[in-house]
Design a protein around this motif. Structure first.
Motif, PDB file in Angstrom:
ATOM      1  N   GLY B 247       0.825  -1.207   0.000  1.00 14.29           N
ATOM      2  CA  GLY B 247       0.000   0.000   0.000  1.00 14.29           C
ATOM      3  C   GLY B 247       0.855   1.250   0.000  1.00 14.29           C
ATOM      4  N   GLY B 248       1.893   1.259   0.845  1.00 10.12           N
ATOM      5  CA  GLY B 248       2.764   2.435   0.928  1.00 10.12           C
ATOM      6  C   GLY B 248       3.504   2.677  -0.373  1.00 10.12           C
ATOM      7  N   VAL B 249       3.967   1.581  -0.986  1.00  7.66           N
ATOM      8  CA  VAL B 249       4.690   1.717  -2.252  1.00  7.66           C
ATOM      9  C   VAL B 249       3.764   2.268  -3.328  1.00  7.66           C
ATOM     10  CG1 VAL B 249       5.702   0.376  -4.126  1.00  7.66           C
ATOM     11  CG2 VAL B 249       6.461   0.009  -1.787  1.00  7.66           C
ATOM     12  N   MET B 250       2.497   1.821  -3.308  1.00  3.41           N
ATOM     13  CA  MET B 250       1.569   2.314  -4.325  1.00  3.41           C
ATOM     14  C   MET B 250       1.232   3.780  -4.089  1.00  3.41           C
ATOM     15  SD  MET B 250      -0.850  -0.863  -5.183  1.00  3.41           S
ATOM     16  CE  MET B 250      -1.340  -0.181  -6.736  1.00  3.41           C
ATOM     17  N   LEU B 251       1.183   4.167  -2.822  1.00  4.14           N
ATOM     18  CA  LEU B 251       0.954   5.575  -2.508  1.00  4.14           C
ATOM     19  C   LEU B 251       2.089   6.420  -3.079  1.00  4.14           C
ATOM     20  CD1 LEU B 251      -1.434   6.543  -0.899  1.00  4.14           C
ATOM     21  CD2 LEU B 251      -0.005   6.660   1.122  1.00  4.14           C
ATOM     22  N   ALA B 252       3.314   5.919  -2.903  1.00  2.72           N
ATOM     23  CA  ALA B 252       4.476   6.628  -3.449  1.00  2.72           C
ATOM     24  C   ALA B 252       4.422   6.641  -4.975  1.00  2.72           C
ATOM     25  CB  ALA B 252       5.763   5.971  -2.973  1.00  2.72           C
ATOM     26  N   LEU B 253       3.937   5.536  -5.559  1.00  5.23           N
ATOM     27  CA  LEU B 253       3.810   5.468  -7.009  1.00  5.23           C
ATOM     28  C   LEU B 253       2.820   6.519  -7.499  1.00  5.23           C
ATOM     29  CD1 LEU B 253       4.354   4.041  -9.705  1.00  5.23           C
ATOM     30  CD2 LEU B 253       2.511   2.477  -9.177  1.00  5.23           C
ATOM     31  N   GLY B 254       1.701   6.658  -6.748  1.00  2.44           N
ATOM     32  CA  GLY B 254       0.714   7.670  -7.105  1.00  2.44           C
ATOM     33  C   GLY B 254       1.345   9.045  -7.130  1.00  2.44           C
ATOM     34  N   ARG B 255       2.213   9.291  -6.162  1.00  2.00           N
ATOM     35  CA  ARG B 255       2.874  10.579  -6.095  1.00  2.00           C
ATOM     36  C   ARG B 255       3.853  10.750  -7.264  1.00  2.00           C
ATOM     37  NH1 ARG B 255       4.928  13.781  -0.923  1.00  2.00           N
ATOM     38  NH2 ARG B 255       2.710  14.007  -0.700  1.00  2.00           N
ATOM     39  N   ALA B 256       4.595   9.688  -7.577  1.00  2.00           N
ATOM     40  CA  ALA B 256       5.578   9.777  -8.661  1.00  2.00           C
ATOM     41  C   ALA B 256       4.880  10.008 -10.000  1.00  2.00           C
ATOM     42  CB  ALA B 256       6.412   8.505  -8.714  1.00  2.00           C
ATOM     43  N   LEU B 257       3.738   9.330 -10.213  1.00  2.00           N
ATOM     44  CA  LEU B 257       3.036   9.470 -11.490  1.00  2.00           C
ATOM     45  C   LEU B 257       2.581  10.899 -11.717  1.00  2.00           C
ATOM     46  CD1 LEU B 257       0.755   6.304 -11.442  1.00  2.00           C
ATOM     47  CD2 LEU B 257       2.639   6.733 -12.990  1.00  2.00           C
ATOM     48  N   GLY B 258       2.132  11.564 -10.645  1.00  2.00           N
ATOM     49  CA  GLY B 258       1.553  12.884 -10.825  1.00  2.00           C
ATOM     50  C   GLY B 258       2.525  14.015 -10.585  1.00  2.00           C
ATOM     51  N   GLU B 259       3.763  13.687 -10.216  1.00  5.34           N
ATOM     52  CA  GLU B 259       4.707  14.739  -9.863  1.00  5.34           C
ATOM     53  C   GLU B 259       5.008  15.638 -11.069  1.00  5.34           C
ATOM     54  OE1 GLU B 259       5.682  15.974  -7.120  1.00  5.34           O
ATOM     55  OE2 GLU B 259       6.609  17.418  -8.430  1.00  5.34           O
ATOM     56  N   THR B 260       4.951  16.932 -10.830  1.00  2.00           N
ATOM     57  CA  THR B 260       5.111  17.869 -11.937  1.00  2.00           C
ATOM     58  C   THR B 260       6.437  18.598 -11.895  1.00  2.00           C
ATOM     59  OG1 THR B 260       2.753  18.247 -11.748  1.00  2.00           O
ATOM     60  CG2 THR B 260       3.991  19.732 -13.162  1.00  2.00           C
ATOM     61  N   MET B 261       6.617  19.405 -10.837  1.00  2.00           N
ATOM     62  CA  MET B 261       7.704  20.372 -10.856  1.00  2.00           C
ATOM     63  C   MET B 261       9.075  19.716 -10.780  1.00  2.00           C
ATOM     64  SD  MET B 261       5.756  22.662 -11.439  1.00  2.00           S
ATOM     65  CE  MET B 261       7.052  23.769 -11.907  1.00  2.00           C
ATOM     66  N   ALA B 262       9.165  18.540 -10.174  1.00  2.09           N
ATOM     67  CA  ALA B 262      10.480  17.915 -10.049  1.00  2.09           C
ATOM     68  C   ALA B 262      10.994  17.443 -11.402  1.00  2.09           C
ATOM     69  CB  ALA B 262      10.425  16.754  -9.064  1.00  2.09           C
ATOM     70  N   VAL B 263      10.071  17.121 -12.316  1.00  2.00           N
ATOM     71  CA  VAL B 263      10.527  16.567 -13.587  1.00  2.00           C
ATOM     72  C   VAL B 263      10.494  17.552 -14.741  1.00  2.00           C
ATOM     73  CG1 VAL B 263       9.926  14.208 -13.005  1.00  2.00           C
ATOM     74  CG2 VAL B 263       8.262  15.620 -14.148  1.00  2.00           C
ATOM     75  N   THR B 264       9.649  18.582 -14.648  1.00  5.35           N
ATOM     76  CA  THR B 264       9.438  19.463 -15.802  1.00  5.35           C
ATOM     77  C   THR B 264      10.735  20.072 -16.337  1.00  5.35           C
ATOM     78  OG1 THR B 264       7.269  19.975 -14.973  1.00  5.35           O
ATOM     79  CG2 THR B 264       8.134  21.448 -16.622  1.00  5.35           C
ATOM     80  N   PHE B 265      11.606  20.547 -15.428  1.00  3.72           N
ATOM     81  CA  PHE B 265      12.823  21.223 -15.867  1.00  3.72           C
ATOM     82  C   PHE B 265      13.785  20.292 -16.583  1.00  3.72           C
ATOM     83  CE2 PHE B 265      12.095  23.877 -11.904  1.00  3.72           C
ATOM     84  CZ  PHE B 265      11.477  24.879 -12.603  1.00  3.72           C
ATOM     85  N   ILE B 266      13.763  19.023 -16.183  1.00  3.78           N
ATOM     86  CA  ILE B 266      14.905  18.182 -16.482  1.00  3.78           C
ATOM     87  C   ILE B 266      14.604  17.081 -17.494  1.00  3.78           C
ATOM     88  CG2 ILE B 266      14.587  16.447 -14.681  1.00  3.78           C
ATOM     89  CD1 ILE B 266      17.449  16.682 -13.988  1.00  3.78           C
ATOM     90  N   ILE B 267      13.332  16.997 -17.940  1.00  2.00           N
ATOM     91  CA  ILE B 267      13.004  15.845 -18.784  1.00  2.00           C
ATOM     92  C   ILE B 267      13.153  16.154 -20.274  1.00  2.00           C
ATOM     93  CG2 ILE B 267      10.523  16.269 -19.008  1.00  2.00           C
ATOM     94  CD1 ILE B 267      10.346  13.165 -18.295  1.00  2.00           C
ATOM     95  N   GLY B 268      13.198  17.434 -20.643  1.00  2.00           N
ATOM     96  CA  GLY B 268      13.518  17.764 -22.019  1.00  2.00           C
ATOM     97  C   GLY B 268      12.335  18.034 -22.924  1.00  2.00           C
ATOM     98  N   ASN B 269      11.110  17.693 -22.463  1.00  2.00           N
ATOM     99  CA  ASN B 269       9.906  18.016 -23.222  1.00  2.00           C
ATOM    100  C   ASN B 269       9.931  17.576 -24.670  1.00  2.00           C
ATOM    101  OD1 ASN B 269       7.779  19.163 -21.800  1.00  2.00           O
ATOM    102  ND2 ASN B 269       9.151  20.843 -21.251  1.00  2.00           N
ATOM    103  N   SER B 270      10.247  16.320 -24.888  1.00  4.43           N
ATOM    104  CA  SER B 270      10.192  15.802 -26.236  1.00  4.43           C
ATOM    105  C   SER B 270       9.102  14.739 -26.277  1.00  4.43           C
ATOM    106  CB  SER B 270      11.535  15.191 -26.610  1.00  4.43           C
ATOM    107  OG  SER B 270      11.348  14.131 -27.495  1.00  4.43           O
ATOM    108  N   PHE B 271       8.193  14.863 -27.261  1.00  3.17           N
ATOM    109  CA  PHE B 271       7.063  13.931 -27.311  1.00  3.17           C
ATOM    110  C   PHE B 271       7.407  12.652 -28.069  1.00  3.17           C
ATOM    111  CE2 PHE B 271       3.377  16.091 -25.496  1.00  3.17           C
ATOM    112  CZ  PHE B 271       3.921  17.337 -25.265  1.00  3.17           C
ATOM    113  N   ARG B 272       8.650  12.571 -28.587  1.00  2.00           N
ATOM    114  CA  ARG B 272       9.025  11.358 -29.322  1.00  2.00           C
ATOM    115  C   ARG B 272       9.421  10.251 -28.362  1.00  2.00           C
ATOM    116  NH1 ARG B 272      13.406  12.437 -33.590  1.00  2.00           N
ATOM    117  NH2 ARG B 272      13.543  10.179 -33.446  1.00  2.00           N
ATOM    118  N   ILE B 273       9.052   9.031 -28.689  1.00  2.00           N
ATOM    119  CA  ILE B 273       9.442   7.900 -27.859  1.00  2.00           C
ATOM    120  C   ILE B 273      10.733   7.323 -28.408  1.00  2.00           C
ATOM    121  CG2 ILE B 273       8.809   5.591 -27.083  1.00  2.00           C
ATOM    122  CD1 ILE B 273       5.925   6.408 -27.313  1.00  2.00           C
TER     123      ILE B 273
END
Lengths: 281, 334
Positions: B247-273
Motif C-alpha cells: 500500500g505504501g509503495v503504491m501511494l508513493a507510485l501515485g505521487r511519482a506518477l503525478g509529480e510535476t515540478m520535479a521533472v518538468t525542468f529536467i526531462i527535455g519536453n520531447s514527445f518522441r518515444i
C-alpha cells in the motif's frame, strides 16, 4: 564454525552493510540538496531580495518583494478558506458520523484528494474559476491552494478529535450541554494543539506548491495586490527564472528557493513542536 | 419530587422565565446549525472530487470528440499542424510510466533498507533525529528538487556518470540501445533519478510506520531462536507488514506518477518515444505544465484530456493503495 552458521552470518553482514549503505546513500543525497541550496541561496540572498521588485531580464538589480508578498497573500487566503471548511468536515467525520456510510465514503475520497496530483487541482480551478471569471487571477490561485489545504485539515482534525477521550464528552453532555457546544467548547479545546498542528502542516504543504498556480494565478512581474488580477508569487517566479539563462535571474531563483525551503521547514518544525506539547500527558 | 424541583427552579427564576426559553431555543438553533454546517462541509469534500471530474471531462470534451481512442495510440504531438492539429498521448504516457518505474526501482529497495536500518540497526540515540530529518525532507516542495536537478544533478550526470554507463553497455546487444548515448542534461533517466530522490523520504517514512506495527514479541521470539537481523526482517517483519508495504509503495507510485515540478525542468519536453533512457522525453504532468498557459482551442483541450488520463491513472493506483492500507489498519486495530 558450522558452515551453515557461517553462511547465515555472512549473509546477515552483507545485508546489514547494504542497509547502512542505503541510509548513507539516501541521507547523502538529501544533504547534498540542502547543502547546495544553502550555498547558492545564501550567496545570492541580500537585502535587495526583500526590498526590490522582480527585475526584467538583463537588468542587474532587483529582488523578490512582489513575489514574497504575493505568496503570503495567496497562502493566507487559501488557508483562511480551506482550514475552516476542512475543520468542519473533519468534525463531522469524527463527531457526528463516525460510523455512518456517508462518512466512510467521504473519508475515502478525502484520502484520494490528499494525494491527488496538484497539477490536476490547477486544471480543475482553471476550468471552474479562471474560464468563467474570464482571466487568470490571484483569487483563483488562492482557491486552488484552498482545495489542497482542505483534505490535509480534514484528516488531521478527524484524527485529533478521535484522540479526545469520550468520557470528557459524556461529562459535558451529562451537564446538559447540547452536542454542538460539547464539540466547540470541550472537544476543540482538548484537541487544540493538534488542530493548530494540522493547519500549520497544511500551510507548509501549500507554501511551496507551484503546479496549481501555474495557470490559475499565473505570475506578475510587477507589484500587484489586486485579487482579480494575476499576482506574482515565489514558486512560479522561480519556475520562470530557472527556465531563463539570465545569471541574475538564476541567483534570484536560488534565493527564492532558499526562502521557500526555510519557511516550509520552519512551519513543519513549529507544527511538530506544538503537536508534541500534549503527547506526553 | 421532580415536579417540586422543577417548580422551585421556576420559582427561583420566576422573574426571568422568558430568558430561559430564549436561551434554550438559542442553544437548539446553534446545535442544529452547527450540525448542518459540519455536514455540508463534509459533503463539500465529495463535491470537490465531483467538480474535478466534471470540469476535466467538460474541458477535455472537444479533444475527445476530435481524436477519440486514437488519442491513446498516437505518438505525434503537433498542435500547430495543418490543416488540423494532431495530438497523441502515447509519448507522455510512456514517459510517465517509464520515469515512475525507474524511480520506484531505485527508491523502493533503498527506502526499505533505510527503514530496516532505522528500526533494527541504528543506535537508539540516532533514531529519532534521523527519522525526523527524513520526515522533514518529505515536506520540501518539489520545485526545489526540480531546480536542483536542473542546475546541479543534470550537468553532473551528463558529464561524469552517463558517458561511463554508455561506454560500459556499448558492446552488449539490446542493452546498448536502452543505454544509448549521447548523454544529455535533459533526459528520462535524470528525471527518474530526481523522482527517486524525491519519493525516497516518503517511502522510508511509510515503511517505518508500517514496521512499527510489528509486535515486538514476534521479533523477540525470532531473535530468541537465533535468527540474524536479516532473517528477522525477511521472515518476520516483511511478511507481517506485506500488505501495508505494498500500500505504501503504491501511494508513493501515485505521487511519482503525478509529480510535476520535479521533472518538468529536467526531462527535455520531447514527445518522441526513443528506446534509450538517456534520451529526452516528457510526462503527462510536465507536458501540461510547460504548454498549458500558452495553449488554446483543441491544443488546450488535449492537455486537459491528458490531465484526465493522469487523474484516472492516479485515482486507480491510490484507490488500490488505500484499500491495502485500510486492511493493515484494521489488523493493527484488532
Amino acid at each position: 564454525m558450522n558452515p551453515i552458521y557461517a553462511s547465515r552470518r555472512r549473509k546477515d553482514i552483507i545485508i546489514r552493510g547494504l542497509c547502512v549503505a542505503a541510509a548513507a546513500f539516501g541521507i547523502g543525497w538529501l544533504t547534498l540538496i540542502l547543502g547546495s541550496l544553502l550555498w547558492n541561496g545564501l550567496s545570492s540572498l541580500g537585502l535587495n531580495v526583500f526590498t526590490q521588485m522582480t527585475p526584467p531580464p538583463g537588468v542587474k538589480d532587483g529582488g523578490l518583494l512582489n513575489a514574497i508578498v504575493g505568496s503570503l497573500i495567496m497562502t493566507v487566503i487559501g488557508v483562511a478558506i480551506g482550514a475552516p471548511l476542512g475543520m468542519f468536515a473533519g468534525t463531522y467525520l469524527a463527531e457526528y458520523g463516525r460510523h455512518d456510510k456517508l462518512s466512510s465514503v467521504i473519508r475515502f475520497i478525502n484520502d484520494i484528494l490528499l494525494s491527488a496530483p496538484s497539477i490536476i487541482i490547477g486544471l480543475f480551478i482553471y476550468g471552474a474559476v479562471v474560464v468563467p471569471m474570464g482571466g487568470f487571477s490571484a483569487f483563483a490561485g488562492s482557491l486552488a491552494l484552498a482545495v489542497i489545504v482542505i483534505p490535509v485539515v480534514v484528516r488531521t482534525t478527524e484524527d485529533m478529535l478521535a484522540l479526545v477521550p469520550t468520557a470528557l464528552r459524556e461529562a459535558a453532555s451529562a451537564l446538559g450541554l447540547p452536542r454542538a457546544y460539547v464539540i466547540t467548547r470541550i472537544a476543540y479545546k482538548a484537541a487544540r494543539a493538534g488542530l493548530i498542528t494540522g493547519i500549520l502542516l497544511a500551510t507548509a504543504r501549500v507554501a511551496g506548491e507551484t503546479a496549481p498556480l501555474l495557470f490559475t494565478a499565473l505570475s506578475n512581474q510587477f507589484w500587484s495586490v489586486d485579487l482579480t488580477k494575476t499576482m506574482a508569487n515565489l514558486p512560479v517566479t522561480i519556475n520562470n527564472f530557472v527556465n531563463n539563462p539570465d545569471p541574475n535571474w538564476k541567483s534570484l531563483a536560488w534565493a527564492g528557493a532558499l526562502l521557500i525551503t526555510l519557511s516550509v521547514l520552519t512551519l513543519n518544525i513549529v507544527a511538530r513542536y506544538v503537536g508534541a506539547e500534549r503527547t506526553p500527558k | 419530587m421532580t415536579d417540586m424541583a422543577v417548580e422551585s427552579a421556576h420559582m427561583a427564576q420566576a422573574d426571568i422565565p422568558l430568558d430561559r426559553a430564549k436561551a434554550l431555543s438559542a442553544f437548539k438553533l446553534g446545535d442544529v446549525s452547527f450540525y448542518w454546517l459540519t455536514r455540508i462541509s463534509a459533503i463539500c469534500v465529495l463535491l470537490i472530487l465531483g467538480g474535478i471530474i466534471v470540469s476535466l471531462i467538460i474541458g477535455a470534451w472537444p479533444a475527445i470528440r476530435e481524436f477519440g481512442f486514437s488519442f491513446l495510440f498516437t505518438q505525434r504531438w503537433a498542435p500547430s499542424a495543418q490543416p488540423t492539429p494532431v495530438l497523441g498521448a502515447l509519448g507522455p504516457i510512456y514517459g510517465t510510466l517509464i520515469t515512475s518505474f525507474i524511480a520506484m526501482l531505485i527508491a523502493v529497495p533503498v527506502g526499505l533498507g533505510i527503514a530496516i536500518f532505522l528500526t533494527e540497526l541504528c543506535p537508539m540515540s540516532l533514531r529519532r533525529p534521523i527519522a525526523m530529518a527524513i520526515e522533514l525532507l518529505a515536506g520540501i516542495p518539489s520545485i526545489i528538487y526540480g531546480m536542483w536537478g536542473f542546475f546541479v544533478l543534470g550537468p553532473f550526470l551528463a558529464n561524469s556518470v552517463e558517458p561511463a554507463i554508455i561506454a560500459f553497455f556499448a558492446p552488449i546487444p539490446i542493452l546498448n540501445t536502452i543505454f544509448a548515448g549521447p548523454a544529455s542534461n535533459l533526459s528520462l533517466f535524470n528525471a527518474s533519478l530526481i523522482l527517486a530522490i524525491m519519493i525516497l523520504p516518503f517511502i522510508t517514512a511509510i515503511s517505518r510506520d508500517v514496521f512499527a506495527t510489528v509486535p515486538p514479541v514476534l521479533k523477540e521470539s525470532a531473535y530468541g531462536m537465533g535468527c540474524t537481523t536479516w532473517e528477522v526482517a525477511r521472515n518476520v517483519m516483511i511478511p507481517y507488514t506485506r500488505v501495508g508495504l505494498i500500500g505504501g509503495v503504491m501511494l508513493a507510485l501515485g505521487r511519482a506518477l503525478g509529480e510535476t515540478m520535479a521533472v518538468t525542468f529536467i526531462i527535455g519536453n520531447s514527445f518522441r518515444i526513443e528506446p534509450s533512457i538517456f534520451a529526452p522525453g516528457t510526462t503527462i504532468s510536465a507536458a501540461i505544465a510547460s504548454e498549458f498557459a500558452e495553449a488554446d482551442g483543441v491544443h488546450q483541450s488535449g492537455l486537459i484530456l491528458l490531465g484526465l488520463l493522469l487523474f484516472v491513472l492516479t485515482f486507480f493506483v491510490l484507490t488500490c493503495a488505500r484499500l491495502l492500507l485500510m486492511r493493515i489498519e484494521r489488523k493493527a486495530g484488532a
